[in-house]
Motif scaffolding. Sequence first.
Motif, PDB file in Angstrom:
ATOM      1  N   CYS A  92      10.799 -12.620  -7.263  1.00 29.53           N
ATOM      2  CA  CYS A  92       9.636 -12.217  -6.475  1.00 29.53           C
ATOM      3  C   CYS A  92       9.494 -10.701  -6.535  1.00 29.53           C
ATOM      4  N   ASP A  93       8.292 -10.222  -6.839  1.00 28.12           N
ATOM      5  CA  ASP A  93       8.045  -8.778  -6.924  1.00 28.12           C
ATOM      6  C   ASP A  93       8.012  -8.121  -5.558  1.00 28.12           C
ATOM      7  N   HIS A  94       7.969  -8.905  -4.503  1.00 28.33           N
ATOM      8  CA  HIS A  94       7.935  -8.336  -3.156  1.00 28.33           C
ATOM      9  C   HIS A  94       9.324  -8.297  -2.513  1.00 28.33           C
ATOM     10  N   CYS A  95      10.017  -9.431  -2.505  1.00 25.45           N
ATOM     11  CA  CYS A  95      11.295  -9.491  -1.790  1.00 25.45           C
ATOM     12  C   CYS A  95      12.519  -9.585  -2.689  1.00 25.45           C
ATOM     13  N   ARG A 136       2.389 -10.787 -12.297  1.00 25.98           N
ATOM     14  CA  ARG A 136       3.423 -10.546 -11.278  1.00 25.98           C
ATOM     15  C   ARG A 136       3.674 -11.858 -10.552  1.00 25.98           C
ATOM     16  N   TYR A 137       4.926 -12.092 -10.199  1.00 30.89           N
ATOM     17  CA  TYR A 137       5.320 -13.357  -9.589  1.00 30.89           C
ATOM     18  C   TYR A 137       5.725 -13.138  -8.139  1.00 30.89           C
ATOM     19  N   GLU A 155       2.330 -15.433   1.288  1.00 31.09           N
ATOM     20  CA  GLU A 155       2.440 -14.293   2.214  1.00 31.09           C
ATOM     21  C   GLU A 155       2.900 -13.043   1.492  1.00 31.09           C
ATOM     22  N   HIS A 156       3.838 -13.186   0.571  1.00 25.23           N
ATOM     23  CA  HIS A 156       4.310 -12.018  -0.179  1.00 25.23           C
ATOM     24  C   HIS A 156       3.252 -11.543  -1.169  1.00 25.23           C
ATOM     25  N   ARG A 157       2.469 -12.474  -1.699  1.00 27.71           N
ATOM     26  CA  ARG A 157       1.371 -12.070  -2.583  1.00 27.71           C
ATOM     27  C   ARG A 157       0.355 -11.256  -1.799  1.00 27.71           C
ATOM     28  N   ARG A 158       0.028 -11.708  -0.580  1.00 26.09           N
ATOM     29  CA  ARG A 158      -0.934 -10.960   0.261  1.00 26.09           C
ATOM     30  C   ARG A 158      -0.352  -9.623   0.694  1.00 26.09           C
ATOM     31  N   ALA A 159       0.950  -9.588   0.997  1.00 29.97           N
ATOM     32  CA  ALA A 159       1.565  -8.348   1.438  1.00 29.97           C
ATOM     33  C   ALA A 159       1.590  -7.310   0.323  1.00 29.97           C
ATOM     34  N   ALA A 160       1.631  -7.772  -0.915  1.00 27.87           N
ATOM     35  CA  ALA A 160       1.629  -6.843  -2.060  1.00 27.87           C
ATOM     36  C   ALA A 160       0.214  -6.389  -2.384  1.00 27.87           C
TER      37      ALA A 160
END
Length: 72
Positions: free
Chosen positions: A41-44, A59-60, A65-70
């Motif tokens: 995951c590119d966020h966490c 990007r994965y 939620e992590h997609r929206r946060a990024a």
Amino acid sequence: MKYLLLLLLVAVLWWFLRRSSRSVPERADVRPQVVEDIRRCDHCGVHFPVSDGEEVAGRYYCCSEHRRAAGQ
């Protein structure tokens, strides 16, 4: 008499070995395992199977939620 006992011992060992080899169950429904790509995951940074996550612009992300946060 000792030959009779030896013959009896050999027969019992043969019977036991033959019986124990039959008790092993056959695996008739062996299915090949499906190998799936794992992404990070590119966020966490959590690793996850591609089918469980989301991809946006190369990007994965492990969840929406992590997609929206990024910002994607």
